[in-house]
Design a protein around this motif. Structure first.
Motif, PDB file in Angstrom:
ATOM      1  N   ALA A   1       0.835  -1.211   0.000  1.00 48.61           N
ATOM      2  CA  ALA A   1       0.000   0.000   0.000  1.00 48.61           C
ATOM      3  C   ALA A   1       0.867   1.259   0.000  1.00 48.61           C
ATOM      4  O   ALA A   1       0.562   2.229  -0.710  1.00 48.61           O
ATOM      5  CB  ALA A   1      -0.922  -0.005   1.214  1.00 48.61           C
ATOM      6  N   ALA A   2       1.941   1.250   0.773  1.00 43.70           N
ATOM      7  CA  ALA A   2       2.835   2.415   0.807  1.00 43.70           C
ATOM      8  C   ALA A   2       3.426   2.670  -0.576  1.00 43.70           C
ATOM      9  O   ALA A   2       3.494   3.826  -1.031  1.00 43.70           O
ATOM     10  CB  ALA A   2       3.933   2.203   1.845  1.00 43.70           C
ATOM     11  N   ASP A   3       3.836   1.596  -1.261  1.00 38.30           N
ATOM     12  CA  ASP A   3       4.372   1.746  -2.617  1.00 38.30           C
ATOM     13  C   ASP A   3       3.311   2.314  -3.554  1.00 38.30           C
ATOM     14  O   ASP A   3       3.591   3.217  -4.348  1.00 38.30           O
ATOM     15  CB  ASP A   3       4.870   0.404  -3.163  1.00 38.30           C
ATOM     16  CG  ASP A   3       6.139  -0.070  -2.488  1.00 38.30           C
ATOM     17  OD1 ASP A   3       6.816   0.749  -1.830  1.00 38.30           O
ATOM     18  OD2 ASP A   3       6.452  -1.279  -2.605  1.00 38.30           O
ATOM     19  N   LEU A   4       2.098   1.768  -3.464  1.00 37.77           N
ATOM     20  CA  LEU A   4       1.006   2.255  -4.325  1.00 37.77           C
ATOM     21  C   LEU A   4       0.660   3.705  -4.010  1.00 37.77           C
ATOM     22  O   LEU A   4       0.393   4.491  -4.935  1.00 37.77           O
ATOM     23  CB  LEU A   4      -0.229   1.365  -4.177  1.00 37.77           C
ATOM     24  CG  LEU A   4      -0.108  -0.047  -4.745  1.00 37.77           C
ATOM     25  CD1 LEU A   4      -1.332  -0.885  -4.372  1.00 37.77           C
ATOM     26  CD2 LEU A   4       0.078  -0.011  -6.261  1.00 37.77           C
TER      27      LEU A   4
ATOM     28  N   TYR B   1       0.765   6.087  -6.988  1.00 39.22           N
ATOM     29  CA  TYR B   1      -0.559   6.392  -7.548  1.00 39.22           C
ATOM     30  C   TYR B   1      -1.470   7.103  -6.568  1.00 39.22           C
ATOM     31  O   TYR B   1      -2.683   7.134  -6.740  1.00 39.22           O
ATOM     32  CB  TYR B   1      -1.243   5.102  -8.003  1.00 39.22           C
ATOM     33  CG  TYR B   1      -0.410   4.294  -8.959  1.00 39.22           C
ATOM     34  CD1 TYR B   1      -0.252   4.716 -10.278  1.00 39.22           C
ATOM     35  CD2 TYR B   1       0.231   3.132  -8.542  1.00 39.22           C
ATOM     36  CE1 TYR B   1       0.530   3.980 -11.154  1.00 39.22           C
ATOM     37  CE2 TYR B   1       1.006   2.394  -9.416  1.00 39.22           C
ATOM     38  CZ  TYR B   1       1.151   2.827 -10.724  1.00 39.22           C
ATOM     39  OH  TYR B   1       1.929   2.100 -11.600  1.00 39.22           O
ATOM     40  N   GLY B   2      -0.912   7.676  -5.526  1.00 40.55           N
ATOM     41  CA  GLY B   2      -1.715   8.311  -4.475  1.00 40.55           C
ATOM     42  C   GLY B   2      -2.618   9.419  -4.964  1.00 40.55           C
ATOM     43  O   GLY B   2      -3.664   9.673  -4.371  1.00 40.55           O
TER      44      GLY B   2
ATOM     45  N   THR C   1      -8.027   6.296  -5.200  1.00 41.51           N
ATOM     46  CA  THR C   1      -8.540   6.606  -3.865  1.00 41.51           C
ATOM     47  C   THR C   1      -7.865   5.689  -2.846  1.00 41.51           C
ATOM     48  O   THR C   1      -7.299   4.648  -3.197  1.00 41.51           O
ATOM     49  CB  THR C   1     -10.063   6.389  -3.789  1.00 41.51           C
ATOM     50  OG1 THR C   1     -10.331   4.990  -3.927  1.00 41.51           O
ATOM     51  CG2 THR C   1     -10.804   7.184  -4.853  1.00 41.51           C
ATOM     52  N   VAL C   2      -7.977   6.073  -1.595  1.00 40.69           N
ATOM     53  CA  VAL C   2      -7.435   5.246  -0.519  1.00 40.69           C
ATOM     54  C   VAL C   2      -8.129   3.884  -0.524  1.00 40.69           C
ATOM     55  O   VAL C   2      -7.495   2.844  -0.328  1.00 40.69           O
ATOM     56  CB  VAL C   2      -7.586   5.953   0.850  1.00 40.69           C
ATOM     57  CG1 VAL C   2      -7.268   5.011   1.994  1.00 40.69           C
ATOM     58  CG2 VAL C   2      -6.707   7.189   0.899  1.00 40.69           C
ATOM     59  N   GLY C   3      -9.422   3.873  -0.801  1.00 35.75           N
ATOM     60  CA  GLY C   3     -10.173   2.616  -0.871  1.00 35.75           C
ATOM     61  C   GLY C   3      -9.664   1.704  -1.977  1.00 35.75           C
ATOM     62  O   GLY C   3      -9.535   0.487  -1.773  1.00 35.75           O
ATOM     63  N   GLU C   4      -9.367   2.272  -3.124  1.00 38.65           N
ATOM     64  CA  GLU C   4      -8.840   1.469  -4.235  1.00 38.65           C
ATOM     65  C   GLU C   4      -7.473   0.893  -3.886  1.00 38.65           C
ATOM     66  O   GLU C   4      -7.180  -0.274  -4.170  1.00 38.65           O
ATOM     67  CB  GLU C   4      -8.754   2.315  -5.514  1.00 38.65           C
ATOM     68  CG  GLU C   4     -10.100   2.672  -6.098  1.00 38.65           C
ATOM     69  CD  GLU C   4     -10.022   3.704  -7.219  1.00 38.65           C
ATOM     70  OE1 GLU C   4     -10.835   3.604  -8.150  1.00 38.65           O
ATOM     71  OE2 GLU C   4      -9.154   4.606  -7.149  1.00 38.65           O
ATOM     72  N   ILE C   5      -6.654   1.699  -3.271  1.00 35.74           N
ATOM     73  CA  ILE C   5      -5.326   1.225  -2.866  1.00 35.74           C
ATOM     74  C   ILE C   5      -5.453   0.146  -1.794  1.00 35.74           C
ATOM     75  O   ILE C   5      -4.749  -0.856  -1.825  1.00 35.74           O
ATOM     76  CB  ILE C   5      -4.436   2.402  -2.413  1.00 35.74           C
ATOM     77  CG1 ILE C   5      -4.050   3.216  -3.659  1.00 35.74           C
ATOM     78  CG2 ILE C   5      -3.205   1.911  -1.655  1.00 35.74           C
ATOM     79  CD1 ILE C   5      -3.262   4.459  -3.408  1.00 35.74           C
ATOM     80  N   ALA C   6      -6.381   0.351  -0.874  1.00 35.05           N
ATOM     81  CA  ALA C   6      -6.623  -0.664   0.163  1.00 35.05           C
ATOM     82  C   ALA C   6      -6.976  -2.003  -0.489  1.00 35.05           C
ATOM     83  O   ALA C   6      -6.392  -3.038  -0.135  1.00 35.05           O
ATOM     84  CB  ALA C   6      -7.744  -0.212   1.099  1.00 35.05           C
TER      85      ALA C   6
ATOM     86  N   ARG D   1      -3.635   9.407   3.504  1.00 33.59           N
ATOM     87  CA  ARG D   1      -3.683  10.719   2.821  1.00 33.59           C
ATOM     88  C   ARG D   1      -2.462  11.574   3.195  1.00 33.59           C
ATOM     89  O   ARG D   1      -1.861  12.219   2.333  1.00 33.59           O
ATOM     90  CB  ARG D   1      -4.965  11.453   3.165  1.00 33.59           C
ATOM     91  CG  ARG D   1      -6.205  10.819   2.571  1.00 33.59           C
ATOM     92  CD  ARG D   1      -7.432  11.676   2.878  1.00 33.59           C
ATOM     93  NE  ARG D   1      -8.659  10.921   2.779  1.00 33.59           N
ATOM     94  CZ  ARG D   1      -9.281  10.621   1.657  1.00 33.59           C
ATOM     95  NH1 ARG D   1      -8.757  10.995   0.512  1.00 33.59           N
ATOM     96  NH2 ARG D   1     -10.401   9.943   1.660  1.00 33.59           N
ATOM     97  N   GLU D   2      -2.106  11.587   4.480  1.00 39.27           N
ATOM     98  CA  GLU D   2      -0.925  12.336   4.911  1.00 39.27           C
ATOM     99  C   GLU D   2       0.343  11.753   4.298  1.00 39.27           C
ATOM    100  O   GLU D   2       1.281  12.489   3.974  1.00 39.27           O
ATOM    101  CB  GLU D   2      -0.821  12.326   6.443  1.00 39.27           C
ATOM    102  CG  GLU D   2      -1.919  13.103   7.139  1.00 39.27           C
ATOM    103  CD  GLU D   2      -1.977  12.831   8.638  1.00 39.27           C
ATOM    104  OE1 GLU D   2      -1.495  11.757   9.090  1.00 39.27           O
ATOM    105  OE2 GLU D   2      -2.518  13.679   9.356  1.00 39.27           O
ATOM    106  N   TYR D   3       0.370  10.443   4.137  1.00 38.35           N
ATOM    107  CA  TYR D   3       1.518   9.769   3.535  1.00 38.35           C
ATOM    108  C   TYR D   3       1.700  10.249   2.095  1.00 38.35           C
ATOM    109  O   TYR D   3       2.820  10.547   1.669  1.00 38.35           O
ATOM    110  CB  TYR D   3       1.306   8.251   3.585  1.00 38.35           C
ATOM    111  CG  TYR D   3       2.507   7.427   3.206  1.00 38.35           C
ATOM    112  CD1 TYR D   3       3.517   7.175   4.126  1.00 38.35           C
ATOM    113  CD2 TYR D   3       2.635   6.891   1.929  1.00 38.35           C
ATOM    114  CE1 TYR D   3       4.627   6.406   3.787  1.00 38.35           C
ATOM    115  CE2 TYR D   3       3.734   6.126   1.581  1.00 38.35           C
ATOM    116  CZ  TYR D   3       4.726   5.893   2.511  1.00 38.35           C
ATOM    117  OH  TYR D   3       5.814   5.136   2.164  1.00 38.35           O
ATOM    118  N   VAL D   4       0.583  10.332   1.360  1.00 37.78           N
ATOM    119  CA  VAL D   4       0.642  10.819  -0.027  1.00 37.78           C
ATOM    120  C   VAL D   4       1.135  12.266  -0.050  1.00 37.78           C
ATOM    121  O   VAL D   4       2.026  12.611  -0.828  1.00 37.78           O
ATOM    122  CB  VAL D   4      -0.742  10.702  -0.716  1.00 37.78           C
ATOM    123  CG1 VAL D   4      -0.760  11.423  -2.053  1.00 37.78           C
ATOM    124  CG2 VAL D   4      -1.126   9.244  -0.900  1.00 37.78           C
TER     125      VAL D   4
END
Length: 173
Positions: A123-126, A130-131, A135-140, A164-167
């Motif tokens: 997820a971190a890589d994605l 692609y952040g 969306t966060v949901g799609e990445i999840a 979101r903060e990570y992005v």
């Protein structure tokens, strides 16, 4: 060396096993005349110890094979939301608790924590790549999480910031 504490106590080992058969012979020889049979008893005790060591080695090899199977499956299928670690562990015929303890001894992490780390790192890589597009949901979901809220909570716990903060933090770099 093995010792027989109470000659009247029943043997714990099954007489049908190799070690149980040896223990039964040792017990009978000791009961008859330990001093007269000392050399034979010593050889039988040594043979029993060797059999036990061999069985422990075989058992460890079986577990190593099962652990590798689980480790590899987690690595290959971590992004699959339907991946069921508990079912995979159950298929090894070891109890969940025993498997978790032995797996941790072998890999330094439980199988569940390993799976979670794989998913969070993916997820971190994605999020870095692609952040802004996903969306966060799609990445999840692409990381193997079926619940985006659970994903966000675990991500923040592991990485110290929300997805979101990570992005946002990686946009500045």
């Amino acid at each position: 060396p093995l010792s027989i504490r109470d000659q009247s106590a029943p043997l714990v080992l099954s007489k049908n096993s190799e070690v149980g058969g040896l223990a039964d012979m040792i017990f009978r020889l000791v009961r008859e005349d330990r001093q007269a049979n000392q050399a034979t008893v010593n050889h039988l005790v040594k043979a029993a110890e060797d059999l036990i060591r061999r069985e422990l080695h075989v058992t460890e090899n079986r577990f190593a094979s099962a652990a590798e199977k689980v480790h590899d499956a987690a690595l290959e299928r971590f992004s699959d939301e339907d991946f069921d670690m508990a079912a995979l562990i159950a298929s090894t015929h070891y109890s969940d608790d025993y498997f978790r303890v032995k797996y941790r001894e072998r890999y330094g992490i439980t199988p569940y924590a390993y799976l979670l780390d794989l998913r969070i790192n993916c997820a971190a890589d994605l999020l870095r790549q692609y952040g802004q597009q996903l969306t966060v949901g799609e990445i999840a979901h692409q990381s193997g999480f079926s619940d985006p809220l659970y994903f966000s909570r675990i991500f923040k716990k592991k990485k110290g910031v929300s997805p979101r903060e990570y992005v946002k933090g990686h946009l500045k770099k």
